[in-house]
Write a protein that holds these residues in place. Structure first.
Motif, PDB file in Angstrom:
ATOM      1  N   GLY A 232      17.102  10.227  29.782  1.00 29.58           N
ATOM      2  CA  GLY A 232      18.275   9.401  30.082  1.00 29.58           C
ATOM      3  C   GLY A 232      19.362   9.710  29.069  1.00 29.58           C
ATOM      4  O   GLY A 232      19.066   9.952  27.900  1.00 29.58           O
ATOM      5  N   GLN A 233      20.619   9.739  29.534  1.00 25.49           N
ATOM      6  CA  GLN A 233      21.728  10.002  28.611  1.00 25.49           C
ATOM      7  C   GLN A 233      22.641   8.772  28.527  1.00 25.49           C
ATOM      8  O   GLN A 233      22.822   8.058  29.511  1.00 25.49           O
ATOM      9  CB  GLN A 233      22.529  11.214  29.088  1.00 25.49           C
ATOM     10  CG  GLN A 233      21.685  12.480  29.080  1.00 25.49           C
ATOM     11  CD  GLN A 233      22.515  13.719  29.354  1.00 25.49           C
ATOM     12  OE1 GLN A 233      23.437  14.041  28.630  1.00 25.49           O
ATOM     13  NE2 GLN A 233      22.171  14.421  30.421  1.00 25.49           N
ATOM     14  N   ILE A 234      23.197   8.593  27.355  1.00 22.61           N
ATOM     15  CA  ILE A 234      24.041   7.424  27.091  1.00 22.61           C
ATOM     16  C   ILE A 234      25.293   7.862  26.334  1.00 22.61           C
ATOM     17  O   ILE A 234      25.221   8.734  25.452  1.00 22.61           O
ATOM     18  CB  ILE A 234      23.240   6.380  26.271  1.00 22.61           C
ATOM     19  CG1 ILE A 234      22.138   5.773  27.152  1.00 22.61           C
ATOM     20  CG2 ILE A 234      24.158   5.281  25.721  1.00 22.61           C
ATOM     21  CD1 ILE A 234      21.187   4.854  26.439  1.00 22.61           C
ATOM     22  N   LEU A 235      26.433   7.269  26.674  1.00 22.21           N
ATOM     23  CA  LEU A 235      27.688   7.484  25.942  1.00 22.21           C
ATOM     24  C   LEU A 235      28.109   6.135  25.349  1.00 22.21           C
ATOM     25  O   LEU A 235      27.885   5.093  25.964  1.00 22.21           O
ATOM     26  CB  LEU A 235      28.804   7.973  26.867  1.00 22.21           C
ATOM     27  CG  LEU A 235      28.505   9.052  27.918  1.00 22.21           C
ATOM     28  CD1 LEU A 235      29.770   9.357  28.727  1.00 22.21           C
ATOM     29  CD2 LEU A 235      27.994  10.311  27.264  1.00 22.21           C
ATOM     30  N   VAL A 236      28.750   6.178  24.178  1.00 23.58           N
ATOM     31  CA  VAL A 236      29.235   4.943  23.555  1.00 23.58           C
ATOM     32  C   VAL A 236      30.693   5.111  23.172  1.00 23.58           C
ATOM     33  O   VAL A 236      31.071   6.120  22.563  1.00 23.58           O
ATOM     34  CB  VAL A 236      28.427   4.597  22.282  1.00 23.58           C
ATOM     35  CG1 VAL A 236      28.860   3.237  21.739  1.00 23.58           C
ATOM     36  CG2 VAL A 236      26.944   4.590  22.564  1.00 23.58           C
ATOM     37  N   ARG A 300      30.049   8.426  20.403  1.00 20.54           N
ATOM     38  CA  ARG A 300      28.665   8.885  20.255  1.00 20.54           C
ATOM     39  C   ARG A 300      28.080   9.132  21.638  1.00 20.54           C
ATOM     40  O   ARG A 300      28.478   8.490  22.614  1.00 20.54           O
ATOM     41  CB  ARG A 300      27.784   7.831  19.569  1.00 20.54           C
ATOM     42  CG  ARG A 300      27.829   7.840  18.068  1.00 20.54           C
ATOM     43  CD  ARG A 300      26.671   7.041  17.450  1.00 20.54           C
ATOM     44  NE  ARG A 300      26.582   5.674  17.953  1.00 20.54           N
ATOM     45  CZ  ARG A 300      27.391   4.697  17.586  1.00 20.54           C
ATOM     46  NH1 ARG A 300      28.368   4.926  16.726  1.00 20.54           N
ATOM     47  NH2 ARG A 300      27.251   3.483  18.072  1.00 20.54           N
ATOM     48  N   ALA A 301      27.121  10.032  21.678  1.00 22.31           N
ATOM     49  CA  ALA A 301      26.391  10.272  22.927  1.00 22.31           C
ATOM     50  C   ALA A 301      25.029  10.850  22.563  1.00 22.31           C
ATOM     51  O   ALA A 301      24.902  11.518  21.530  1.00 22.31           O
ATOM     52  CB  ALA A 301      27.160  11.241  23.816  1.00 22.31           C
ATOM     53  N   TRP A 302      24.042  10.550  23.371  1.00 20.61           N
ATOM     54  CA  TRP A 302      22.719  11.102  23.094  1.00 20.61           C
ATOM     55  C   TRP A 302      21.871  11.129  24.367  1.00 20.61           C
ATOM     56  O   TRP A 302      22.223  10.530  25.375  1.00 20.61           O
ATOM     57  CB  TRP A 302      21.998  10.291  22.003  1.00 20.61           C
ATOM     58  CG  TRP A 302      21.691   8.874  22.387  1.00 20.61           C
ATOM     59  CD1 TRP A 302      20.638   8.421  23.138  1.00 20.61           C
ATOM     60  CD2 TRP A 302      22.447   7.705  22.046  1.00 20.61           C
ATOM     61  NE1 TRP A 302      20.695   7.054  23.284  1.00 20.61           N
ATOM     62  CE2 TRP A 302      21.799   6.588  22.613  1.00 20.61           C
ATOM     63  CE3 TRP A 302      23.615   7.486  21.302  1.00 20.61           C
ATOM     64  CZ2 TRP A 302      22.266   5.286  22.466  1.00 20.61           C
ATOM     65  CZ3 TRP A 302      24.080   6.174  21.163  1.00 20.61           C
ATOM     66  CH2 TRP A 302      23.412   5.109  21.737  1.00 20.61           C
ATOM     67  N   ALA A 303      20.770  11.848  24.232  1.00 21.07           N
ATOM     68  CA  ALA A 303      19.763  11.842  25.300  1.00 21.07           C
ATOM     69  C   ALA A 303      18.449  11.391  24.674  1.00 21.07           C
ATOM     70  O   ALA A 303      18.190  11.669  23.505  1.00 21.07           O
ATOM     71  CB  ALA A 303      19.606  13.236  25.890  1.00 21.07           C
ATOM     72  N   ALA A 304      17.645  10.670  25.437  1.00 22.22           N
ATOM     73  CA  ALA A 304      16.324  10.250  24.949  1.00 22.22           C
ATOM     74  C   ALA A 304      15.362  10.232  26.131  1.00 22.22           C
ATOM     75  O   ALA A 304      15.790  10.275  27.286  1.00 22.22           O
ATOM     76  CB  ALA A 304      16.416   8.864  24.309  1.00 22.22           C
ATOM     77  N   LEU A 305      14.077  10.176  25.801  1.00 22.73           N
ATOM     78  CA  LEU A 305      13.056  10.271  26.855  1.00 22.73           C
ATOM     79  C   LEU A 305      12.387   8.929  27.118  1.00 22.73           C
ATOM     80  O   LEU A 305      11.857   8.307  26.193  1.00 22.73           O
ATOM     81  CB  LEU A 305      11.987  11.297  26.457  1.00 22.73           C
ATOM     82  CG  LEU A 305      12.479  12.715  26.227  1.00 22.73           C
ATOM     83  CD1 LEU A 305      11.310  13.618  25.829  1.00 22.73           C
ATOM     84  CD2 LEU A 305      13.189  13.275  27.458  1.00 22.73           C
ATOM     85  N   ARG A 306      12.446   8.507  28.366  1.00 21.07           N
ATOM     86  CA  ARG A 306      11.687   7.316  28.763  1.00 21.07           C
ATOM     87  C   ARG A 306      10.202   7.666  28.826  1.00 21.07           C
ATOM     88  O   ARG A 306       9.833   8.823  29.034  1.00 21.07           O
ATOM     89  CB  ARG A 306      12.112   6.819  30.143  1.00 21.07           C
ATOM     90  CG  ARG A 306      13.489   6.244  30.193  1.00 21.07           C
ATOM     91  CD  ARG A 306      13.781   5.627  31.575  1.00 21.07           C
ATOM     92  NE  ARG A 306      15.197   5.314  31.643  1.00 21.07           N
ATOM     93  CZ  ARG A 306      16.140   6.212  31.950  1.00 21.07           C
ATOM     94  NH1 ARG A 306      15.817   7.445  32.267  1.00 21.07           N
ATOM     95  NH2 ARG A 306      17.408   5.867  31.951  1.00 21.07           N
TER      96      ARG A 306
END
Ligand SMILES: Cc1cc2nc3c(=O)[nH]c(=O)nc-3n(C[C@H](O)[C@H](O)[C@H](O)COP(=O)(O)OP(=O)(O)OC[C@H]3O[C@@H](n4cnc5c(N)ncnc54)[C@H](O)[C@@H]3O)c2cc1C
Length: 371
Positions: A232-236, A300-306
């Motif tokens: 999943g990717q998220i932007l802030v 900021r932005a990142w990707a992480a694993l569910r």
């Protein structure tokens, strides 16, 4: 050799919530965590305490999620009292925004299905049109044609939650073993032995809550946790004055003012790279929902694993072969923190999972393939 009442393997949100709950039950616990080299969903999530879309076709999951959301205010208050850390929990309700007739129809059908499936337990929701939503959400874009609302939803600062659970666990006499990878666990009658570095710790109970690591650890103790990664990717954005009174499924404003935009679902294995095409889709949909977001910088932005079980539902088990060994996995560890600390941990402490958790057993995956 160090002896404990319970060992929890995995110091993410799931393991920490359970370890904290066990410590509150009076158990002397050890919490063993691999550390920053691991894939850690708990440090890269969106922070929703979310109910409304959980459990279509699985009413037991809807009930468990709702119970967890109901436990959340108590857990947040308890953590504040014991640790001085505010986890920023708010429960103003939440909205799912729809940008086309097809999305709205699908959403409406899903919410009604969930209401029907809920039986006597009930499931209260409202479908709202653009005008009603615009009254609730300042600056709503004309592209939003409607959406669903439930009062069950909320959000929190999940990093503060993780910090508070760790601090609360240690304050209650728990022992934290950071930067420690478990590769071996052995069962003897009434006792589990876990190798850590050049040492060994033991306890009559062990909880495997190592996120994606559970897939490898569970078979060591006669358990099964066939979880897979889902990116999943998220932007802030930069901080802005508080505008949004409640979270939506993919847009929420933090207590500090930053606006989080999410969150994609990609099945790409253990790849945590950021994908600009996906980030673009997230940004475009967010600006369609709230055009004023266009004026804010992404900082900021990142990707992480569910941690994703095959059917998306949590996995909870006690080993039949080695009683005292438990698994806990889920893809909504923020939402389920209330249940893990306040409901699941006392079950582990008592030595038996409540039969209400039977449908979450990984035995559901043991269906023989059709010939
Ligand atoms: C992009 C994204 C958005 C999300 N948004 C939300 C949301 O809005 N709301 C929500 O409820 N949930 C959300 N989630 C899901 C939530 O973050 C996870 O369900 C939760 O963090 C899982 O916690 P965990 O402890 O099982 O796993 P992890 O956080 O992955 O932690 C597992 C831990 O186990 C340790 N470990 C692994 N192997 C070993 C080993 N062999 N020995 C010792 N330690 C080990 C690791 O060090 C790690 O710290 C999101 C996830 C992602 C990726």
């Amino acid at each position: 050799m160090k002896h404990f009442d319970a060992i929890v393997i995995g110091g993410g949100l799931v393991g920490s919530a359970i370890a904290y709950g066990l410590a509150r039950e009076g158990l002397r616990g050890a919490l063993v965590d691999e550390g920053d080299v691991a894939y850690r969903a708990s440090r890269g999530n969106f922070g929703l305490v979310w109910v409304q879309s959980k459990g279509d076709g699985a009413p037991h999951y809807q009930r468990w999620t709702r119970r967890s959301a109901d436990e959340w205010p108590g857990l947040a208050a308890d953590l504040l009292t014991r640790t001085g850390i505010s986890v920023g929990h708010e429960r103003p309700g939440g909205v799912h925004l729809c940008l086309s007739e097809a999305e709205l129809e699908e959403r409406s059908a899903r919410m009604e299905r969930m209401r029907e499936q809920s039986g006597n337990y009930g499931f209260e929701y409202r479908m709202l049109d653009h005008r009603e939503l615009a009254d609730m959400l300042p600056g709503l874009g004309p592209a939003v044609i409607g959406g669903s609302f439930t009062a069950y939803d909320g959000h929190a600062n999940s990093l503060n939650l993780l910090h508070a659970l760790h601090k609360g666990f240690v304050a209650r006499g728990g022992r934290y073993f950071p930067n420690t990878t478990v590769t071996e666990a052995q069962a003897a009658p009434g006792e589990f032995r876990v190798a850590i570095d050049n040492d060994e710790i033991s306890a009559p109970k062990v909880v495997l809550a190592a996120g994606l690591g559970n897939a490898i650890l569970a078979p060591l103790l006669g358990l099964n946790a066939p979880v897979r990664p889902q990116k999943g990717q998220i932007l802030v954005t930069e901080r802005a004055r508080r505008v949004l009174p409640m979270p939506t499924t993919t847009i929420r404003q933090t207590v500090e003012g930053g606006i989080m935009l999410g969150d994609s679902q990609e099945d790409v294995g253990f790849d945590t790279s950021q994908n600009p095409a996906v980030m673009q889709v997230i940004a475009r949909r967010s600006v369609l929902s709230f055009p004023w977001l266009r004026d804010l910088q992404i900082v900021r932005a990142w990707a992480a694993l569910r941690v994703m079980p095959p059917d998306g539902l949590p996995i909870y088990d006690q080993s039949e072969r080695f009683p005292g060994a438990f698994t806990a996995n889920c893809h909504s560890g923020v939402t389920l923190a209330g249940a893990h600390a306040n409901l699941f941990a006392p079950m582990v402490a008592s030595g038996a999972l409540n039969p209400a958790l039977d449908p979450f057993s990984a035995r559901r995956f043991d269906v023989p393939a059709a010939a």
